[in-house]
Design an enzyme around this catalytic site. Structure first.
Site, PDB file in Angstrom:
ATOM      1  N   GLU A 129    -117.958  26.791  81.192  1.00 46.56           N
ATOM      2  CA  GLU A 129    -117.394  27.938  80.444  1.00 46.56           C
ATOM      3  C   GLU A 129    -117.945  27.975  79.019  1.00 46.56           C
ATOM      4  OE1 GLU A 129    -113.121  28.280  80.970  1.00 46.56           O
ATOM      5  OE2 GLU A 129    -113.385  28.623  83.119  1.00 46.56           O
ATOM      6  N   GLU A 148    -114.764  27.147  90.019  1.00 41.13           N
ATOM      7  CA  GLU A 148    -113.314  27.096  89.753  1.00 41.13           C
ATOM      8  C   GLU A 148    -112.690  28.349  90.343  1.00 41.13           C
ATOM      9  OE1 GLU A 148    -111.996  26.166  85.745  1.00 41.13           O
ATOM     10  OE2 GLU A 148    -113.681  24.787  85.484  1.00 41.13           O
ATOM     11  N   GLN A 151    -107.024  22.671  91.263  1.00 36.92           N
ATOM     12  CA  GLN A 151    -107.730  21.414  91.333  1.00 36.92           C
ATOM     13  C   GLN A 151    -107.114  20.590  92.462  1.00 36.92           C
ATOM     14  OE1 GLN A 151    -108.150  19.522  87.464  1.00 36.92           O
ATOM     15  NE2 GLN A 151    -108.741  21.450  86.483  1.00 36.92           N
TER      16      GLN A 151
HETATM   17  O1  AHR Z   1    -108.976  24.360  85.613  1.00 33.95           O
HETATM   18  C1  AHR Z   1    -108.400  24.462  84.349  1.00 33.95           C
HETATM   19  C2  AHR Z   1    -109.349  25.038  83.320  1.00 33.95           C
HETATM   20  O2  AHR Z   1    -109.645  26.353  83.620  1.00 33.95           O
HETATM   21  C3  AHR Z   1    -110.707  24.372  83.219  1.00 33.95           C
HETATM   22  O3  AHR Z   1    -110.697  23.245  82.433  1.00 33.95           O
HETATM   23  C4  AHR Z   1    -111.535  25.449  82.580  1.00 33.95           C
HETATM   24  O4  AHR Z   1    -112.882  25.367  82.940  1.00 33.95           O
HETATM   25  C5  AHR Z   1    -110.873  26.734  83.048  1.00 33.95           C
HETATM   26  O5  AHR Z   1    -110.649  27.600  82.008  1.00 33.95           O
END
Ligand code: AHR
Length: 505
Positions: free
Chosen positions: A177, A308, A357
């Site tokens: 990001e 993600e 996650q």
């Molecule tokens: O997954 C949580 C956060 O979300 C991660 O650290 C970031 O890459 C995203 O904004």
């Protein structure tokens, strides 16, 4: 009232692009209780562990055939200095995890522990390097430390820390990001950094890196275009230059606002449909990024990676707001099953996806209780397990000649199919909150034998698993599948996910 009947045609003898197993990838960040308490409890814990890694978590995850695990972040990756996480634990310096709860990070889980975790899981490591606050030399040294054989400064250091042989590492992220927590860069600025960092992440010996550039936020197609243009600027429009082999983007399903995202377990039917419509939007996003990539790379040499994805709710009441701990209901499971159908349809360009996650954070597979240490498998876990047969299978196109029922813009029946090793797997989701549906599978070019079906559903959309009731939502055999003249009729109760497997011929 008779059930809605949805005809679906599948040509079993026309295999499409292979569904990379890496679409079922995972993500573990130093965030909340994902690493500490989730994956890692330390050697002295009373919880059975190997080198501090929780064995109950490993055993549960092994059933998912996890193909890869992304680490150490997320936002944390761009603050992480890998040398702090090697050597004797008592000598490792601490740091403050400023992104996630402002807690102290003691670096007890570092490179060797991560590699041991990947080995226990049977997963390929996907390391996210630090571009935001790190140096090119630091990243280059990390690659050398991990992957070089023979003799060199980093090899000597690795051996000193107990590891003789180099590891094999393919997936390497160039930051995270970069438009936000990874440095607040412009696309142009990041593209220049990615070229520089990517260049010095060397292929040592037989180890070939697959460098993944940090990509766009959601629909920022201009970011993707800026990165793709770099390939041409380096003097070759059709073959990617070695600084990146793929680029990523991130998309979370958030039906509310960033300030009030919505509650994980307290929601009504309207909230539910809004969530599923937001999840379905990932189809448009993948198409958009892929279209931009096609202009610069029609041969599809550069991979698209969604590293993600998942639901993001308000944290559970009473938990640390910086820890992103949330419950997981049947709604989350249907968000996942819908994502996978979409991923399968984009198998020609989408090469990897990582749910955010794996443990105790966001749309997790596993929730662990900090007090009792009990472990709960979430409804999302079961979708990953029921769908694992799609990994590395040839996708089979599904045509819906009469269309599908819709609720506003959301198609409420979703399907995908694949074949591998003489077996066919069809996944079917009925997203309607209240109405059942019947799918008439018109199977052409072959027939299925030994058909077996499973269903994941619950009385209520809000139902979820807890230590006291761990199997409220778990797959059960589904007997409402009947043979027809052309194939199979599959009954889908309201808000359900069904998988049908059979042997070809
Ligand atoms: O997954 C949580 C956060 O979300 C991660 O650290 C970031 O890459 C995203 O904004």
């Amino acid at each position: 009232m008779s059930d809605q009947v949805v005809p679906a045609v599948i040509n079993l003898d026309v295999p499409g692009p292979v569904i990379s197993r890496h679409l079922y990838g995972h993500f573990a960040e130093h965030l909340g209780r994902c690493i500490y308490g989730g994956f890692y409890v330390g050697e002295d814990s009373e919880i059975p562990n190997e080198g501090g890694i929780r064995l109950d978590v490993v055993e549960a995850l092994r059933a998912l055939d996890i193909p890869n695990l992304r680490w150490p972040g997320g936002c944390f990756a761009d603050e992480y200095h890998w040398m702090d996480g090697i050597g004797p634990k008592q000598d490792r310096p601490s740091m403050v995890n400023t992104h996630w709860g402002n807690v102290e990070e003691n670096n007890h889980f570092g490179t060797h522990e991560f590699m041991a975790l990947c080995e226990l899981l049977g997963a390929e490591p996907y390391i996210s390097g630090n571009v935001g606050s790190g140096t090119v030399r630091e990243m280059s040294d990390w690659v050398e430390y991990l992957t070089r054989d023979g003799d060199s400064p980093m090899v000597r250091l690795r051996k000193q820390n107990g590891r003789e042989e180099p590891w094999k590492i393919r997936f390497w992220g160039l930051g995270n990001e970069a438009w936000g927590c990874g440095g607040n860069m412009s696309a142009q600025q990041y593209a220049a950094e990615a070229r520089r960092f990517g260049t010095y992440c060397r292929d040592h010996g037989g180890n070939k890196l697959y460098r993944i550039a940090a990509g766009a936020n959601s629909a920022d197609y201009a970011w993707t275009e800026t990165l793709m243009k770099q390939l041409g600027e380096l003097g070759c429009a059709y073959r990617p230059q070695p600084f990146m082999q793929a680029l990523s983007f991130h998309y979370y399903t958030i039906p509310g606002t960033w300030q009030d995202k919505g509650d994980a377990t307290v929601f009504d039917t309207e909230d539910y449909y809004r969530t599923l419509a937001k999840a379905a939007y990932v189809d448009e996003l993948i198409t958009g990024h892929a279209n931009v990539m096609d202009c610069y790379d029609p041969g599809k040499h550069v991979g698209l990676v969604l590293d993600e994805w998942g639901t993001w709710w308000n944290v559970e009441p009473g938990t640390n707001p910086g820890f992103l701990y949330q419950q997981n209901t049947l709604r989350d499971a249907l968000v996942a099953s819908l994502h996978f159908d979409i991923f399968h349809r984009h198998a020609d360009r989408l090469v990897m996806a990582n749910i955010a996650q794996t443990v105790n954070v966001l749309q997790a597979m596993i929730l662990t209780d900090p007090d009792t240490k009990a472990l709960v498998l979430t409804p999302t876990y079961h979708v990953f397990e029921m769908n694992k047969g799609h990994q590395d299978a040839a996708s089979l196109r599904v045509d819906l000649p009469a269309g599908v029922p819709t609720r506003e813009t959301l198609a409420t029946v979703s399907l995908s199919a694949s074949r591998k090793d003489g077996k066919v797997l069809v996944s079917l989701s009925n997203l309607d909150a209240g109405a059942p549906a019947d799918v008439e599978l018109d199977l052409r070019g072959g027939a299925l034998s030994g058909v077996r079906a499973r269903i994941l559903t619950a009385g209520n959309l809000q139902d979820h698993n807890t230590p006291g009731a761990p199997d409220t939502i778990a797959p059960r055999p589904h007997d409402q599948v009947t043979a027809t003249a052309n194939g199979l009729r599959v009954h889908l109760p309201a808000h359900s996910f069904v998988t049908v497997e059979g042997r070809l011929g």
